[in-house]
Scaffold this motif. Structure first.
Motif, PDB file in Angstrom:
ATOM      1  N   ARG A   1       0.823  -1.204   0.000  1.00 49.88           N
ATOM      2  CA  ARG A   1       0.000   0.000   0.000  1.00 49.88           C
ATOM      3  C   ARG A   1       0.865   1.266   0.000  1.00 49.88           C
TER       4      ARG A   1
ATOM      5  N   TYR B   1      -8.680   8.835  -7.976  1.00 47.88           N
ATOM      6  CA  TYR B   1      -8.138   7.472  -7.979  1.00 47.88           C
ATOM      7  C   TYR B   1      -9.172   6.447  -8.441  1.00 47.88           C
TER       8      TYR B   1
ATOM      9  N   VAL C   1      -4.094   2.081  -2.161  1.00 46.56           N
ATOM     10  CA  VAL C   1      -3.907   3.471  -1.743  1.00 46.56           C
ATOM     11  C   VAL C   1      -4.778   3.750  -0.524  1.00 46.56           C
TER      12      VAL C   1
ATOM     13  N   THR D   1       3.822   7.638  -7.454  1.00 47.69           N
ATOM     14  CA  THR D   1       3.346   6.277  -7.202  1.00 47.69           C
ATOM     15  C   THR D   1       3.020   5.652  -8.543  1.00 47.69           C
TER      16      THR D   1
ATOM     17  N   VAL E   1       0.593  -1.808  -7.153  1.00 42.72           N
ATOM     18  CA  VAL E   1       1.597  -0.743  -7.134  1.00 42.72           C
ATOM     19  C   VAL E   1       2.922  -1.398  -7.513  1.00 42.72           C
TER      20      VAL E   1
END
Length: 282
Positions: free
Chosen positions: A16, A31, A57, A78, A170
């Motif tokens: 995260r 997002y 996130v 990110t 991610v």
């Protein structure tokens, strides 16, 4: 490939990313509607978004949080990794319809779109080419470059989806640091990442296993001060080390290096040399 005796297992990956924002509603819309993540939980001052059931996130609202100082270390971007080129084509459609694209690059190992969220945090959305296509340098590192990306060709590959598909994660976090040598000592010698690519004295890309990079580190904007607590932007990012023995080895190396470790519900928290927060969990 440059490595040390301290080895991070190839199964390690970014988990995260925690961000502090002034306007939670605007951040959630971005997002969800632009990056394509799903809202997994929402409270008055916090929201978690992810894909495929995995949280990616964590947005924490602080209406009074000031902007990061111009000279302070912190987040460069990110990077959300999509599983297919078609999904990246879909992301391009969302960005061009609902937001503003700030850049697009072919990195040889990947194709990437760049933009900023409503709080000014850098965001990359990308997909990886198959690993067998990644260039390898004479010294065993991965070959990367920054070349123009053919947006028309990418748009033609769109799969017709309106959200980030299952398998999105991610892929990496890219940081602005004040001292590349100090960052290397922490991320390579202490955490155990391998150096996968270096660009002179200004950027370093490190990873577990043979990935192109899980953490990017650069000094391009001349940051000279450590990160301040309580500012808008990156609060922390998470590294998942799903191997008990490797996790304890990382803990031991950090402890022997004088790092201040704090236990959390599912692991531990530590700060890098620029006071950027890192969480480790199994």
């Amino acid at each position: 490939m440059e490595s040390t005796d301290a080895a991070m297992p190839a199964s390690a990956h970014v988990g995260r990313v925690g961000l502090t924002v002034n306007d939670l509603d605007a951040a959630v819309r971005f997002y969800a509607d632009v990056v394509g993540l799903r809202v997994q939980s929402r409270e008055d001052d916090q929201a978690t978004l992810g894909a495929d059931g995995d949280p990616l996130v964590v947005l924490r609202a602080d209406p009074d949080a000031p902007e990061r100082g111009r000279g302070e270390a912190g987040l460069f971007h990110t990077a959300f990794r999509l599983p297919t080129r078609g999904a990246l084509g879909d992301a391009l459609d969302r960005v061009q319809e609902r937001w503003q694209l700030s850049g697009a690059s072919d990195h040889l190992v990947s194709e990437a779109l760049y933009l900023s969220d409503p709080a000014g945090n850098g965001v990359e959305i990308y997909w990886d080419r198959p690993r067998e296509e990644w260039p390898v340098t004479d010294d065993g590192r991965v070959g990367m470059d920054t070349l123009p990306l053919d947006l028309d060709d990418l748009r033609a590959a769109a799969a017709g989806g309106d959200a980030a598909p299952d398998g999105t994660d991610v892929g990496h976090v890219h940081l602005e640091v004040t001292d590349l040598a100090a960052a290397r000592e922490f991320y390579v010698d202490r955490l155990g990442f391998d150096v996968r690519q270096r660009f002179g004295e200004s950027a370093l890309f490190v990873a577990a296993g043979e990935y192109h990079h899980h953490v990017g580190l650069n000094t391009w904007n001349g940051r000279s001060e450590p990160a301040s607590a309580g500012t808008r932007g990156l609060d922390w990012f998470e590294l998942v080390v799903p191997d008990d023995e490797a996790f304890e080895e990382v803990r031991s190396r950090l402890d022997s290096g004088g790092a201040s470790l704090e236990s959390t519900d599912d692991g531990l928290a530590v700060s890098d040399p620029d006071d950027i927060g890192l969480r480790l969990r199994r």
